[in-house]
Design a protein around this motif. Structure first.
Motif, PDB file in Angstrom:
ATOM      1  N   ARG A 113       0.876  -1.175   0.000  1.00 39.31           N
ATOM      2  CA  ARG A 113       0.000   0.000   0.000  1.00 39.31           C
ATOM      3  C   ARG A 113       0.912   1.223   0.000  1.00 39.31           C
ATOM      4  NH1 ARG A 113      -5.193  -1.764   1.508  1.00 39.31           N
ATOM      5  NH2 ARG A 113      -5.180  -3.812   2.527  1.00 39.31           N
ATOM      6  N   LEU A 114       0.747   2.090  -0.999  1.00 42.94           N
ATOM      7  CA  LEU A 114       1.670   3.191  -1.190  1.00 42.94           C
ATOM      8  C   LEU A 114       0.933   4.520  -1.229  1.00 42.94           C
ATOM      9  CD1 LEU A 114       3.552   1.546  -4.195  1.00 42.94           C
ATOM     10  CD2 LEU A 114       4.239   1.436  -1.793  1.00 42.94           C
ATOM     11  N   GLY A 115       1.554   5.556  -0.680  1.00 46.70           N
ATOM     12  CA  GLY A 115       0.985   6.896  -0.728  1.00 46.70           C
ATOM     13  C   GLY A 115       2.101   7.925  -0.822  1.00 46.70           C
ATOM     14  N   LYS A 116       1.799   9.053  -1.481  1.00 47.22           N
ATOM     15  CA  LYS A 116       2.810  10.106  -1.623  1.00 47.22           C
ATOM     16  C   LYS A 116       2.119  11.461  -1.685  1.00 47.22           C
ATOM     17  CE  LYS A 116       6.645  11.638  -4.547  1.00 47.22           C
ATOM     18  NZ  LYS A 116       7.407  11.364  -5.803  1.00 47.22           N
ATOM     19  N   PHE A 117       2.514  12.366  -0.803  1.00 40.82           N
ATOM     20  CA  PHE A 117       1.967  13.723  -0.821  1.00 40.82           C
ATOM     21  C   PHE A 117       2.614  14.500  -1.952  1.00 40.82           C
ATOM     22  CE2 PHE A 117       2.100  18.183   0.845  1.00 40.82           C
ATOM     23  CZ  PHE A 117       0.738  18.430   0.691  1.00 40.82           C
ATOM     24  N   LEU A 118       1.807  15.236  -2.719  1.00 41.71           N
ATOM     25  CA  LEU A 118       2.297  15.897  -3.933  1.00 41.71           C
ATOM     26  C   LEU A 118       2.326  17.415  -3.839  1.00 41.71           C
ATOM     27  CD1 LEU A 118       0.240  13.761  -6.481  1.00 41.71           C
ATOM     28  CD2 LEU A 118       2.626  13.405  -5.807  1.00 41.71           C
ATOM     29  N   GLY A 119       1.909  17.970  -2.710  1.00 43.28           N
ATOM     30  CA  GLY A 119       1.835  19.415  -2.625  1.00 43.28           C
ATOM     31  C   GLY A 119       0.581  19.928  -3.315  1.00 43.28           C
ATOM     32  N   HIS A 120       0.695  21.051  -4.010  1.00 42.80           N
ATOM     33  CA  HIS A 120      -0.451  21.695  -4.677  1.00 42.80           C
ATOM     34  C   HIS A 120      -0.484  21.245  -6.139  1.00 42.80           C
ATOM     35  CE1 HIS A 120      -3.490  24.953  -4.683  1.00 42.80           C
ATOM     36  NE2 HIS A 120      -3.128  25.132  -5.949  1.00 42.80           N
ATOM     37  N   GLN A 121      -1.453  20.383  -6.491  1.00 41.78           N
ATOM     38  CA  GLN A 121      -1.533  19.841  -7.849  1.00 41.78           C
ATOM     39  C   GLN A 121      -2.991  19.644  -8.252  1.00 41.78           C
ATOM     40  OE1 GLN A 121       0.864  19.639  -9.867  1.00 41.78           O
ATOM     41  NE2 GLN A 121       2.712  19.653  -8.597  1.00 41.78           N
ATOM     42  N   ALA A 200      -7.071   2.186  -3.227  1.00 41.42           N
ATOM     43  CA  ALA A 200      -6.121   3.158  -3.772  1.00 41.42           C
ATOM     44  C   ALA A 200      -6.570   4.580  -3.456  1.00 41.42           C
ATOM     45  CB  ALA A 200      -5.963   2.963  -5.279  1.00 41.42           C
ATOM     46  N   ASP A 201      -7.882   4.819  -3.515  1.00 37.37           N
ATOM     47  CA  ASP A 201      -8.431   6.123  -3.164  1.00 37.37           C
ATOM     48  C   ASP A 201      -8.122   6.460  -1.702  1.00 37.37           C
ATOM     49  OD1 ASP A 201     -10.363   8.458  -3.571  1.00 37.37           O
ATOM     50  OD2 ASP A 201     -11.336   7.396  -1.931  1.00 37.37           O
ATOM     51  N   GLU A 202      -8.249   5.463  -0.844  1.00 38.36           N
ATOM     52  CA  GLU A 202      -7.932   5.668   0.576  1.00 38.36           C
ATOM     53  C   GLU A 202      -6.473   6.086   0.756  1.00 38.36           C
ATOM     54  OE1 GLU A 202      -7.740   3.187   4.808  1.00 38.36           O
ATOM     55  OE2 GLU A 202      -8.321   2.158   2.956  1.00 38.36           O
ATOM     56  N   MET A 203      -5.571   5.448   0.004  1.00 38.21           N
ATOM     57  CA  MET A 203      -4.148   5.772   0.127  1.00 38.21           C
ATOM     58  C   MET A 203      -3.850   7.179  -0.381  1.00 38.21           C
ATOM     59  SD  MET A 203      -2.898   3.318   1.768  1.00 38.21           S
ATOM     60  CE  MET A 203      -1.289   4.087   1.768  1.00 38.21           C
ATOM     61  N   SER A 204      -4.509   7.592  -1.449  1.00 35.37           N
ATOM     62  CA  SER A 204      -4.256   8.936  -1.980  1.00 35.37           C
ATOM     63  C   SER A 204      -4.728   9.998  -0.986  1.00 35.37           C
ATOM     64  CB  SER A 204      -4.925   9.121  -3.344  1.00 35.37           C
ATOM     65  OG  SER A 204      -6.328   9.080  -3.245  1.00 35.37           O
ATOM     66  N   ASN A 205      -5.834   9.742  -0.307  1.00 33.40           N
ATOM     67  CA  ASN A 205      -6.329  10.693   0.686  1.00 33.40           C
ATOM     68  C   ASN A 205      -5.505  10.650   1.977  1.00 33.40           C
ATOM     69  OD1 ASN A 205      -8.940  12.221  -0.133  1.00 33.40           O
ATOM     70  ND2 ASN A 205      -9.205  10.169  -0.989  1.00 33.40           N
ATOM     71  N   ARG A 206      -5.040   9.469   2.342  1.00 35.42           N
ATOM     72  CA  ARG A 206      -4.147   9.370   3.502  1.00 35.42           C
ATOM     73  C   ARG A 206      -2.855  10.137   3.240  1.00 35.42           C
ATOM     74  NH1 ARG A 206      -2.713   3.581   5.593  1.00 35.42           N
ATOM     75  NH2 ARG A 206      -1.241   4.922   6.706  1.00 35.42           N
ATOM     76  N   ALA A 207      -2.398  10.096   1.990  1.00 35.95           N
ATOM     77  CA  ALA A 207      -1.167  10.811   1.648  1.00 35.95           C
ATOM     78  C   ALA A 207      -1.314  12.317   1.899  1.00 35.95           C
ATOM     79  CB  ALA A 207      -0.816  10.557   0.177  1.00 35.95           C
ATOM     80  N   ILE A 208      -2.521  12.844   1.656  1.00 36.81           N
ATOM     81  CA  ILE A 208      -2.781  14.263   1.929  1.00 36.81           C
ATOM     82  C   ILE A 208      -2.886  14.503   3.432  1.00 36.81           C
ATOM     83  CG2 ILE A 208      -4.355  16.185   1.561  1.00 36.81           C
ATOM     84  CD1 ILE A 208      -5.262  14.817  -1.014  1.00 36.81           C
ATOM     85  N   ASP A 209      -3.683  13.683   4.100  1.00 38.41           N
ATOM     86  CA  ASP A 209      -3.937  13.888   5.528  1.00 38.41           C
ATOM     87  C   ASP A 209      -2.678  13.704   6.370  1.00 38.41           C
ATOM     88  OD1 ASP A 209      -6.615  14.328   4.992  1.00 38.41           O
ATOM     89  OD2 ASP A 209      -7.172  12.214   5.289  1.00 38.41           O
ATOM     90  N   GLU A 210      -1.870  12.729   6.004  1.00 41.42           N
ATOM     91  CA  GLU A 210      -0.705  12.378   6.806  1.00 41.42           C
ATOM     92  C   GLU A 210       0.603  12.918   6.237  1.00 41.42           C
ATOM     93  OE1 GLU A 210      -0.707   8.154   7.508  1.00 41.42           O
ATOM     94  OE2 GLU A 210      -2.871   8.097   7.766  1.00 41.42           O
ATOM     95  N   ARG A 211       0.520  13.655   5.095  1.00 39.36           N
ATOM     96  CA  ARG A 211       1.709  14.195   4.439  1.00 39.36           C
ATOM     97  C   ARG A 211       2.761  13.094   4.245  1.00 39.36           C
ATOM     98  NH1 ARG A 211      -1.710  17.759   3.941  1.00 39.36           N
ATOM     99  NH2 ARG A 211      -1.273  19.990   3.993  1.00 39.36           N
ATOM    100  N   MET A 212       2.327  11.985   3.661  1.00 38.46           N
ATOM    101  CA  MET A 212       3.190  10.804   3.509  1.00 38.46           C
ATOM    102  C   MET A 212       4.336  11.079   2.526  1.00 38.46           C
ATOM    103  SD  MET A 212       0.123   7.969   3.342  1.00 38.46           S
ATOM    104  CE  MET A 212       1.182   6.536   3.399  1.00 38.46           C
TER     105      MET A 212
END
Length: 212
Positions: A113-121, A200-212
């Motif tokens: 399970r992978l997540g990455k915070f992207l900043g403002h995109q 996958a949607d959960e991971m993308s949102n976790r990446a925002i919430d947790e700044r992964m």
């Protein structure tokens, strides 16, 4: 110049227009979902004639015939075939964005399970980033075959050659994704409903919430 048909206009709006005011006016509606609705409206009006084709479509884009499932994954083993479920989220579009991917083996067992915070995109940028995150991990695992599942119809249709990529921001991501896909011996690309891409949607949102 001939007058464009309503179908052509709807498809152009679905692919190219930001539609920011419309997204803001309807709570819970994302730009990606709105684009899908416009595409569906175009299909209903004029059939499912594909849009302009990109150059060099992937030969492996057609659904692959089922192959025998590999043995369960064990630490240190090489996974022959990997399913990549990818997604991206951008709150505000553009806004705080995250990429997510979930990798499974052929039997449906989760490998990563992978997540990455992207900043403002934007949403579309995040969708491609999620795919690249998953493909890069699949390569690192030594996978030779990959099945890609995403709820972004735009992303899938661009990758399989049915839509052109005109955005200068997305082109480098598209080219990187195509190059990665060509390193696999067999590729399957599939658009799936959002409900089938929930992890996958959960991971993308976790990446925002947790700044992964």
């Amino acid at each position: 110049m001939p007058t464009p048909s309503l179908v052509d206009l709807l498809r152009h709006i679905a692919r190219e227009e930001p539609l920011t005011a419309t997204v803001r006016a309807f709570r819970g509606l994302t730009r990606e979902h709105l684009g899908q609705l416009l595409d569906e409206a175009a299909d209903a009006l004029g059939g499912s004639t594909p849009g302009p084709a990109a150059s060099e479509p992937l030969e492996a884009a057609a659904p692959a015939a089922p192959s025998p499932a590999p043995e369960p994954v064990t630490p240190g083993s090489v996974v022959t075939r990997v399913r990549v479920y990818s997604d991206g989220a951008a709150r505000g579009n553009p806004g705080p964005a995250g990429a997510g991917a979930v990798l499974m083996d052929a039997q449906g067992a989760v490998i990563a399970r992978l997540g990455k915070f992207l900043g403002h995109q934007t949403n579309n940028y995040a969708e491609y980033a999620g795919l690249l995150l998953g493909l890069q991990h699949a390569r690192a695992l030594g996978a030779r075959e990959v099945e890609v599942y995403a709820d972004s119809e735009l992303l899938i249709r661009q990758l399989d050659g049915r839509y052109q990529v005109k955005s200068p921001t997305l082109k480098p991501l598209f080219q990187e994704a195509r190059a990665l896909l060509k390193t696999f011996s067999k590729v399957k690309l599939a658009h799936v409903p959002r409900a089938q891409n929930a992890e996958a949607d959960e991971m993308s949102n976790r990446a925002i919430d947790e700044r992964m």
